[in-house]
Design a protein around this motif. Sequence first.
Motif, short mmCIF file in Angstrom:
data_model
loop_
_atom_site.label_atom_id
_atom_site.label_comp_id
_atom_site.label_asym_id
_atom_site.label_seq_id
_atom_site.Cartn_x
_atom_site.Cartn_y
_atom_site.Cartn_z
N GLN A 178 3.87 -18.15 31.70
CA GLN A 178 4.17 -17.01 30.22
C GLN A 178 4.44 -15.77 30.75
N ALA A 179 4.01 -14.88 32.20
CA ALA A 179 5.20 -14.35 32.20
C ALA A 179 6.66 -14.35 32.68
N PHE A 180 6.43 -15.41 33.02
CA PHE A 180 8.26 -15.91 33.29
C PHE A 180 8.75 -15.89 32.19
N GLU A 181 8.24 -16.69 31.38
CA GLU A 181 8.85 -17.03 29.89
C GLU A 181 8.85 -16.32 29.16
N MET A 182 8.38 -14.53 29.07
CA MET A 182 8.29 -13.01 28.83
C MET A 182 9.92 -12.51 29.15
N LEU A 183 10.06 -13.36 30.49
CA LEU A 183 11.13 -12.15 31.40
C LEU A 183 12.52 -13.18 30.42
N LEU A 229 11.45 -5.78 34.77
CA LEU A 229 9.81 -6.49 35.41
C LEU A 229 8.31 -5.22 34.80
N GLY A 230 9.15 -4.26 35.70
CA GLY A 230 8.02 -3.32 34.72
C GLY A 230 7.65 -3.24 33.33
N GLU A 231 9.00 -3.33 32.29
CA GLU A 231 8.18 -3.62 31.22
C GLU A 231 6.74 -5.18 30.99
N LEU A 232 7.18 -6.22 31.70
CA LEU A 232 6.15 -6.89 31.27
C LEU A 232 4.84 -6.44 31.59
N LEU A 233 5.00 -6.54 32.81
CA LEU A 233 3.71 -5.40 33.92
C LEU A 233 2.88 -4.80 32.81
N ALA A 234 3.47 -4.13 32.33
CA ALA A 234 3.03 -2.86 31.16
C ALA A 234 2.89 -3.22 29.96
N SER A 268 6.89 -0.40 25.02
CA SER A 268 7.16 1.49 24.91
C SER A 268 6.52 1.98 25.78
N LYS A 269 6.47 1.13 27.56
CA LYS A 269 6.09 2.30 28.56
C LYS A 269 6.34 1.11 30.15
N SER A 270 7.05 1.52 31.24
CA SER A 270 6.53 0.74 32.38
C SER A 270 5.49 0.76 33.24
N MET A 312 -1.74 -7.54 30.56
CA MET A 312 -2.20 -8.79 29.80
C MET A 312 -1.76 -9.39 30.97
N PHE A 313 -0.81 -9.18 32.05
CA PHE A 313 -0.45 -9.18 33.59
C PHE A 313 -0.68 -8.96 34.49
#
Length: 261
Positions: free
Chosen positions: A94-99, A106-111, A127-129, A177-178
Amino acid sequence: MDEITPNDILQWQNILLTLEKDENTSYSTCYLKTIHNQISALFNFAVRFYGLPSNPARIAGNMGKEKRKEMNFWTKEEYETFAKAAMKKDGIYQAFEMLYWCGIRLGELLALTPADFDYEKSTVRISKSYQRINKEDVITDPKTEKGKRVIKMPHFLCEEMKDYQSRLYDIQPNDRMFPYSKSGLHHEMDRCCKESGVKRIRLHDLRHSHVSLLIEMGFSAVDIAERVGHESVKITYRYAHMFPTKDVDIANRLDSTRGGM
């Protein structure tokens, strides 16, 4: 420091540029630019906090030039091959799907937290990183003001994320979530590339892959910039070679406008 003049900066630059011509003591143009930027930053600090009248390094002008990083990307077919290997690990997939499908950093995903998702509207709020600094989790604002945005997710991705969240035990609205590290995702990228046989690109290149896909689909630089949180001029500049030329269409329409006169 207040006695340093723009002329002093120019003389200093000339010394470094003279060294550049000597193969035994030369500096790269990228390194020269980095040196100048650091010196200029010191003067800017003095101007802002210690009453220095002006920044002599800014007046003198820069030297060197920034090295452009090579931009790699995957085609949709390459990503889909890679994704089959990623499917083996819930959360990683799911992380790679979002990217890939949203083009986020990457920082936006992990937040991202559950509160950022609106599954009725199929949107995700950026809204964050996230950063890891001195062994502590740090949440900051996005890289740029344009980075704050709401992205419409394709329906299939919305359903994937909704299903994924439903399986996260006791997750709270503002929990990540990640909960991965950047190095952890790098490791998973290596694993999936090896298993799938797809060429290795950087994690950030998934963002380039998303942009290249949108260009191929015919979206404008303005549309794409809005989605990925860039100024449209930056998209046009960096990806100009990928946009189809409209010059012939323009000439033909100008002919039509003039009425063949």
